[in-house]
Design an enzyme around this catalytic site. Structure first.
Site, PDB file in Angstrom:
ATOM      1  N   GLU A 172       0.821  -1.215   0.000  1.00  0.00           N
ATOM      2  CA  GLU A 172       0.000   0.000   0.000  1.00  0.00           C
ATOM      3  C   GLU A 172       0.858   1.270   0.000  1.00  0.00           C
ATOM      4  O   GLU A 172       0.735   2.124   0.860  1.00  0.00           O
ATOM      5  CB  GLU A 172      -0.959  -0.024   1.197  1.00  0.00           C
ATOM      6  CG  GLU A 172      -1.953  -1.180   1.102  1.00  0.00           C
ATOM      7  CD  GLU A 172      -3.012  -1.175   2.201  1.00  0.00           C
ATOM      8  OE1 GLU A 172      -2.760  -0.587   3.260  1.00  0.00           O
ATOM      9  OE2 GLU A 172      -4.089  -1.772   1.975  1.00  0.00           O
ATOM     10  N   ASP A 181      -8.342  -9.052   4.383  1.00  0.00           N
ATOM     11  CA  ASP A 181      -8.093  -7.933   5.290  1.00  0.00           C
ATOM     12  C   ASP A 181      -9.146  -7.844   6.393  1.00  0.00           C
ATOM     13  O   ASP A 181     -10.002  -6.959   6.357  1.00  0.00           O
ATOM     14  CB  ASP A 181      -8.080  -6.630   4.471  1.00  0.00           C
ATOM     15  CG  ASP A 181      -7.574  -5.460   5.283  1.00  0.00           C
ATOM     16  OD1 ASP A 181      -7.052  -5.697   6.382  1.00  0.00           O
ATOM     17  OD2 ASP A 181      -7.701  -4.316   4.816  1.00  0.00           O
ATOM     18  N   GLU A 214     -12.319  -2.202  12.579  1.00  0.00           N
ATOM     19  CA  GLU A 214     -12.421  -1.514  11.289  1.00  0.00           C
ATOM     20  C   GLU A 214     -13.596  -2.015  10.454  1.00  0.00           C
ATOM     21  O   GLU A 214     -14.416  -1.227   9.989  1.00  0.00           O
ATOM     22  CB  GLU A 214     -11.114  -1.696  10.507  1.00  0.00           C
ATOM     23  CG  GLU A 214     -11.158  -1.086   9.108  1.00  0.00           C
ATOM     24  CD  GLU A 214      -9.850  -1.218   8.354  1.00  0.00           C
ATOM     25  OE1 GLU A 214      -8.890  -1.818   8.885  1.00  0.00           O
ATOM     26  OE2 GLU A 214      -9.767  -0.699   7.221  1.00  0.00           O
TER      27      GLU A 214
HETATM   28  O1  GCW Z   1      -7.004  -2.874   6.695  1.00  0.00           O
HETATM   29  C1  GCW Z   1      -6.187  -2.035   5.975  1.00  0.00           C
HETATM   30  C2  GCW Z   1      -6.534  -0.726   6.526  1.00  0.00           C
HETATM   31  C3  GCW Z   1      -5.404   0.245   6.514  1.00  0.00           C
HETATM   32  C4  GCW Z   1      -4.199  -0.429   7.157  1.00  0.00           C
HETATM   33  C5  GCW Z   1      -3.847  -1.648   6.341  1.00  0.00           C
HETATM   34  C6  GCW Z   1      -2.699  -2.419   6.958  1.00  0.00           C
HETATM   35  C7  GCW Z   1      -2.570   0.609   8.533  1.00  0.00           C
HETATM   36  O2  GCW Z   1      -7.654  -0.230   5.868  1.00  0.00           O
HETATM   37  O3  GCW Z   1      -5.804   1.370   7.233  1.00  0.00           O
HETATM   38  O4  GCW Z   1      -3.110   0.449   7.267  1.00  0.00           O
HETATM   39  O5  GCW Z   1      -4.914  -2.514   6.272  1.00  0.00           O
HETATM   40  O6  GCW Z   1      -2.975  -3.363   7.679  1.00  0.00           O
HETATM   41  O7  GCW Z   1      -1.563  -2.092   6.723  1.00  0.00           O
END
Ligand code: GCW
EC number: 3.2.1.131
Length: 674
Positions: free
Chosen positions: A281, A360, A388
């Protein structure tokens, strides 16, 4: 105090229980110099829960009954036990004419665990006259990851601002210590204090301007057996060192990190190490220089090794710029594809940190096939305590039940019995540096976690990390009793709510392993196609007749990353567990489930059921008015009503989506918006 102490509130014990404890707590012998942390905790507990102030001595006593705390080697009583660095013993015995309750271990940290455990057992009603406990944690690394930024915001934080940072400064106050107490009481031994996305100012956290203050923080946490770790930016040699590269094979880069490590350890001799989100990312990593994750991680690990530090390297690596028209690339396969080939190439002080599922932190995903897929690599299981995708601490969603299922999952890596819990505790593949990481749900709100009942998630995480074999029902019961006292009705209703809540949330959001139907960006609330045509690789590809991604051997081939029999079980729509059906298969809406009902009708039914269950939670909570502290009662009630509103929105948006896609009405004729 402007915050509560969660399960460490130490409410007064009933008079008869307190009466029996008075003799024991009036004199406490602590055979350990510099042990104010132990004394303070014992004093706090006995003043609040028993109503007396103990007298402390630094030698054995002549008294009918007393408590003795000391490391094995400083005890006058010789006990032949091997407790390791973190194990402890509580034992009531007779010695030298006295009845003694002994709290012992091999290290100071073990004594801290022992004291917290003793208080806990007493509050849970165990008999102090008959203590006989020997506890050792199963996993070595039991960590929290804070996604806190230096400006005080928290990425995916739902409980206020950071307790560590504000306006680019490090906060140290009473709350810092109280946080360490909370964590030590559940056995957490490491905290990464900053976000894995290390951007802007955060890059400087390893710079001398912050190290002095970090040392102070580490000094506080050390007293409670907790090490401090930092997330770092892989390109720091460029940002901080003025080099023109961060190539891990460039000797100038390696040297820069070695010097950096030395500087950090000068301040913090027991610094834990680095957490790294690399090539993920938009964070820099070794791929930028044509190097592998192993080359990147090992270079850092060699800088830390002389000081005993570790590199925790995240496996959350995937193509986040996917074209939605690309049906070949499957994000679910990415972690395995990236890391499996590197198995065996990582240094001993590198640990790969793997999210529980391949995507995720959705409300339900299969277990990441890297567990059981890598035999020669240290592994940490990453769980998301912060909610989240599970209601953002507005919704009640206890995650302990889900985590327990994950831990009990049998990977079959070495035949039957190859449970995830045996991988993370290191025993299955005989590895030492394994464990747990939980993304913290803590902020500076009055109850630390936004939703008061979300404290149970933090508690359960710590308890499972200490002992993944623990029954989740028991952990829930403990948490309720420690937090709310002994009221049977409170125990009954709150445990009912907690134990059911994850399923409930799943029902009214995205059952069958579907996931993702959330609003992009903040991830709250329903949006069936919110992620459908975007670059993140998270598609369900619904059309008028079917939904889901074919991840079988006939589709993307994701199922092939599992050992048999999972490979075959997941591959076949008839044997695939139904709660993961849409994760693995593309399924027609008229497909009959085991119940005989169609997928579509079940989808409708679950969404109605989920909302009804939230209504039931509200009733259960209402029954507890006057049985729980009024501020907690009001806060939880308010959140439950928000949850109900939002659950209805989920129900209606999702059901409507399916109705519009299929044109098939609900068999029961309930209101679905056309
Ligand atoms: O779940 C996603 C999140 C991001 C997060 C990323 C990760 C910290 O939306 O906010 O970044 O994973 O785990 O690196």
């Amino acid at each position: 105090m402007d915050y509560r102490m969660c399960w460490l509130e130490y409410r007064g014990l009933p008079a008869d229980a307190a009466g029996k404890l008075k003799d024991w707590f009036s004199s406490v012998s602590i055979l350990e110099p510099g042990s104010s942390v132990l004394k303070d905790e014992i004093r706090r507990f006995s003043e609040r829960s028993i109503g007396i102030t103990p007298r402390f001595y630094s030698r054995p006593l002549k008294k009918e009954k007393y408590i003795m705390v000391g490391r094995l080697e400083s005890l006058p009583i010789k006990l032949d036990e091997n407790l390791g660095e973190e194990g402890f013993m509580l034992r009531t015995l007779e010695w030298n004419g006295s009845k003694i309750l002994l709290v012992t271990g091999e290290t100071k940290k073990a004594l801290v665990y022992g004291i917290f455990d003793l208080m806990k057992r007493i509050r849970l009603g165990e008999d102090i006259e008959k203590m006989n406990v020997l506890e050792k944690p199963k996993a070595k690394f039991r960590m929290l990851n804070h996604w806190d930024n230096l400006d005080g915001t928290i990425e995916r934080g739902y409980a206020g601002n950071s307790i560590f940072f504000k306006d680019n400064r490090i906060i140290i106050n009473q709350r810092t210590q109280d946080y360490a107490r909370l964590l030590a009481s559940i056995g957490i031994n490491g905290v990464v204090i900053n976000n894995v996305n290390v951007k802007k100012r955060e890059v400087y956290l390893i710079d001398s301007i912050y190290l002095k203050r970090l040392k102070k923080l580490a000094d506080i946490f050390r007293e409670y057996g907790i090490k401090i770790y930092l997330s770092i930016n892989f390109a720091s040699p460029v940002y901080l060192g003025g080099l023109d590269t961060a190539d891990p094979l460039d000797e100038r880069v390696a040297r820069w990190w070695r010097e950096k490590a030395r500087e950090i350890y000068d301040y913090i001799p027991d610094f834990g190490g680095f957490l790294v989100k690399a090539d993920s990312e938009f964070n820099p990593g070794p791929h930028m220089f044509g190097r592998t994750h192993a080359e990147g991680a090992n270079m850092l690990a060699r800088a830390l090794a002389p000081f005993g530090g570790v590199v925790i390297w995240r496996a959350f690596v995937y193509n986040c710029l996917q074209d939605w028209r690309d049906y070949k690339t499957d994000r679910a396969k990415a972690a395995y594809d990236n890391f499996k080939p590197l198995d065996g190439q990582f240094d001993d002080n590198v640990i790969i940190q793997i999210k529980y599922g391949p995507m995720d932190f959705q409300v339900r995903e299969p277990v990441n096939p890297l567990f059981g897929g890598m035999e020669r690599t240290n592994q940490i299981l990453e769980l998301q305590i912060t909610q989240e995708y599970t209601g953002q601490q507005i919704h009640l969603c206890f995650l302990g039940t889900l985590w327990k299922e994950i831990l009990e999952f049998d990977t079959f890596a070495k035949g039957e019995g190859s449970y995830v819990k045996r991988i993370v505790d290191g025993t299955l593949f005989d590895r030492e540096n394994n464990g747990f990481a939980g993304v913290s749900n803590v902020g500076d709100s009055v109850n630390w976690t936004g939703h008061d009942l979300a404290q149970a998630n933090l508690y359960a995480f710590g308890r499972l990390a200490w002992n993944p074999d623990e029954e989740i029902e028991r952990i829930v019961e403990e948490w309720i009793k420690l937090t709310f006292g002994d009221d049977e009705k409170v125990l009954e209703n709150v445990s009912y709510m907690l134990m059911k809540s994850h399923r409930t949330y799943e029902k009214y959001t995205t059952p069958f392993g579907l996931g993702w139907m959330v609003n992009p960006g903040h991830h709250y609330g329903p949006n069936p196609e919110g992620y459908e045509y975007s670059k993140w690789g998270t598609y369900h590809r619904a059309n008028w007749e079917a939904i889901g991604v074919d991840r079988t051997s006939r589709g993307t081939g994701y199922t092939l990353q599992y050992h048999s029999p999972w490979k075959e079980i997941y591959d076949d729509i008839n044997t695939c567990p139904e709660d993961l059906l849409l994760f693995f298969h593309r399924v027609r809406y008229d497909h009959r489930l085991k119940s005989g009902k169609t997928l579509l009708q079940t989808m409708y039914d679950l969404h109605f059921e989920g909302v009804e269950e939230v209504e039931e939670f509200i009733k259960k909570w209402e029954e507890l008015k006057d049985r729980v502290p009024p501020d907690i009662f009001e806060r939880v009630k308010e959140r439950l009503h928000m949850q109900l509103e939002h659950a209805k929105e989920w129900r209606d948006v999702i059901n409507t989506y399916f109705y519009r896609r299929t044109g098939i009405p609900d068999e029961k004729g309930r209101k679905i918006y056309p």
